[in-house]
Design a protein around this motif. Structure first.
Motif, PDB file in Angstrom:
ATOM      1  N   PRO A 103       0.593  -1.404  -0.107  1.00  0.00           N
ATOM      2  CA  PRO A 103      -0.165  -0.069   0.185  1.00  0.00           C
ATOM      3  C   PRO A 103       0.961   1.149   0.065  1.00  0.00           C
ATOM      4  N   TYR A 104       0.095   2.186  -0.957  1.00  0.00           N
ATOM      5  CA  TYR A 104       1.333   3.531  -0.705  1.00  0.00           C
ATOM      6  C   TYR A 104       0.312   4.621  -0.431  1.00  0.00           C
ATOM      7  N   ASP A 105       1.080   5.930  -0.138  1.00  0.00           N
ATOM      8  CA  ASP A 105       0.172   7.330   0.662  1.00  0.00           C
ATOM      9  C   ASP A 105      -0.061   7.536  -0.823  1.00  0.00           C
ATOM     10  N   PRO A 106      -1.557   8.034  -1.007  1.00  0.00           N
ATOM     11  CA  PRO A 106      -1.464   8.516  -2.517  1.00  0.00           C
ATOM     12  C   PRO A 106      -0.964   9.737  -2.979  1.00  0.00           C
ATOM     13  N   ARG A 107      -0.177  10.616  -1.734  1.00  0.00           N
ATOM     14  CA  ARG A 107      -0.079  11.749  -2.204  1.00  0.00           C
ATOM     15  C   ARG A 107       1.311  11.459  -2.689  1.00  0.00           C
ATOM     16  N   GLU A 108       2.289  10.324  -2.194  1.00  0.00           N
ATOM     17  CA  GLU A 108       3.540   9.507  -2.531  1.00  0.00           C
ATOM     18  C   GLU A 108       3.261   9.447  -4.202  1.00  0.00           C
ATOM     19  N   LEU A 109       2.193   8.736  -4.463  1.00  0.00           N
ATOM     20  CA  LEU A 109       1.841   8.997  -5.774  1.00  0.00           C
ATOM     21  C   LEU A 109       1.772  10.302  -6.424  1.00  0.00           C
ATOM     22  N   MET A 110       1.014  10.662  -6.273  1.00  0.00           N
ATOM     23  CA  MET A 110       0.913  12.883  -6.727  1.00  0.00           C
ATOM     24  C   MET A 110       2.400  12.901  -7.338  1.00  0.00           C
ATOM     25  N   ALA A 111       3.232  12.983  -5.828  1.00  0.00           N
ATOM     26  CA  ALA A 111       4.833  13.321  -6.161  1.00  0.00           C
ATOM     27  C   ALA A 111       5.471  13.287  -7.466  1.00  0.00           C
ATOM     28  N   ARG A 112       5.400  11.291  -7.311  1.00  0.00           N
ATOM     29  CA  ARG A 112       6.018  10.815  -8.516  1.00  0.00           C
ATOM     30  C   ARG A 112       5.519  11.580  -9.792  1.00  0.00           C
ATOM     31  N   VAL A 113       4.152  11.208  -9.974  1.00  0.00           N
ATOM     32  CA  VAL A 113       3.749  11.776 -11.057  1.00  0.00           C
ATOM     33  C   VAL A 113       4.557  12.889 -11.507  1.00  0.00           C
ATOM     34  N   ARG A 114       3.824  13.908 -10.521  1.00  0.00           N
ATOM     35  CA  ARG A 114       4.768  14.874 -11.234  1.00  0.00           C
ATOM     36  C   ARG A 114       6.574  15.122 -11.138  1.00  0.00           C
ATOM     37  N   SER A 115       7.141  14.262 -10.637  1.00  0.00           N
ATOM     38  CA  SER A 115       8.379  14.488 -10.482  1.00  0.00           C
ATOM     39  C   SER A 115       8.179  13.961 -11.631  1.00  0.00           C
TER      40      SER A 115
END
Length: 230
Positions: A103-115
Motif C-alpha cells: 500500500p502507498y500514500d496517494p500523496r506520494e503517488l502524486m509526487a512521483r507523477v509530478r516528478s
C-alpha cells in the motif's frame, strides 16, 4: 495544457482513489482495467504518463511495459503489491521509470507523477550532444550510433545525456540519480546499474566489453568516444 494520465488498474476502489487524486491536480485522466485496454489506449491517444498496475488479468503490467517500450518513450510509473528487490529490478529492466509498492500514500503517488512529468518536459541545455559516433538529439528525443537509431526509455535517455554532456568525466551512481532524476526522483543507486546494463545492450557492439559506457570500478561510470586504446 493539462497532462493526460492513463491509469491501468483492475481494482475498482484503488482505481477510483487514484483517479480522484489525479483529477484534483487537474490532470486529464482515463482508467482502464486490463493490460490489453492499456496498450490499445496508449496506441490510440498517446498519454503523457502511464500509471501501470503489475498484477492485472490477461496481459499483466510487465507485458504491457515490454510491448509499449518497443513503440513509445512515455514515462511509466509501475505500481504493484510485489515488494521484492528482484521484482523492482525486473520492472526497471523492462523500461519502467519509477516503481511504487502497495500500500502507498496517494500523496506520494502524486509526487512521483509530478516528478516524472516535470522530467519528461524538461528541455535539454543543448539540442544535440555527440561523443564519437554516439549522438543524442534532445529535440527529437533520439539516440543514434552512426546512422542506427537506438530506442531509449526516458530514464535511459536522461542518464545517457548526463554522461554524454561531460565525456570522460566519472559519475558515481549517486550523482547519476541526482542529475538524471533530481532529489525527488525516488530512485535507488542499484537502479542505475540496471539502466546502464540496458543501455549497453542497445548501444555497444559487445555489451560485455563496452566501448562507450565504461565502468570505473569502485567509483561509477563514464562515457568515452568509443575508440579502443592500446
Amino acid at each position: 495544457m493539462c497532462a493526460y494520465v492513463l491509469v491501468a488498474e483492475d481494482d475498482p476502489k484503488q482505481a477510483e482513489l487514484v483517479r480522484r487524486y489525479l483529477c484534483r491536480e487537474e490532470y486529464t485522466v482515463r482508467v482502464v482495467a486490463d493490460g490489453r485496454s492499456a496498450i490499445d489506449e496508449v496506441r490510440r491517444e498517446r498519454p503523457d504518463l502511464l500509471v501501470l498496475d503489475v498484477m492485472m488479468p490477461g496481459v499483466d503490467g510487465l507485458d504491457v511495459c515490454r510491448v509499449l517500450r518497443r513503440e513509445y518513450d512515455l514515462p511509466v510509473l509501475m505500481v504493484t503489491a510485489r515488494v521484492s528487490a528482484n521484482d523492482k529490478l525486473l520492472g526497471f529492466d523492462l523500461g519502467a521509470d519509477d516503481y511504487l509498492t502497495k500500500p502507498y500514500d496517494p500523496r506520494e503517488l502524486m509526487a512521483r507523477v509530478r516528478s516524472l512529468l516535470r522530467r519528461a518536459r524538461q528541455p535539454s541545455a543543448q539540442q544535440e550532444l555527440r561523443v564519437g559516433d554516439l549522438v543524442l538529439d534532445a529535440v527529437r528525443h533520439e539516440v543514434r550510433i552512426g546512422a542506427r537509431q537506438v530506442p531509449c526509455t526516458p530514464a535511459e535517455f536522461r542518464i545517457l545525456a548526463t554522461m554524454v554532456a561531460a565525456p570522460e568525466q566519472v559519475f558515481s551512481r549517486g550523482q547519476l540519480v541526482e542529475q538524471a532524476y533530481g532529489l525527488d526522483g525516488f530512485i535507488t543507486e542499484r537502479t542505475i546499474d540496471v539502466h546502464v546494463a540496458n543501455l549497453r545492450k542497445k548501444i555497444e557492439a559487445d555489451p560485455r566489453d563496452p566501448a562507450y559506457l565504461r565502468t570505473v570500478y569502485g567509483v561509477g561510470y563514464k562515457v568515452t568516444n568509443g575508440r579502443r586504446h592500446g
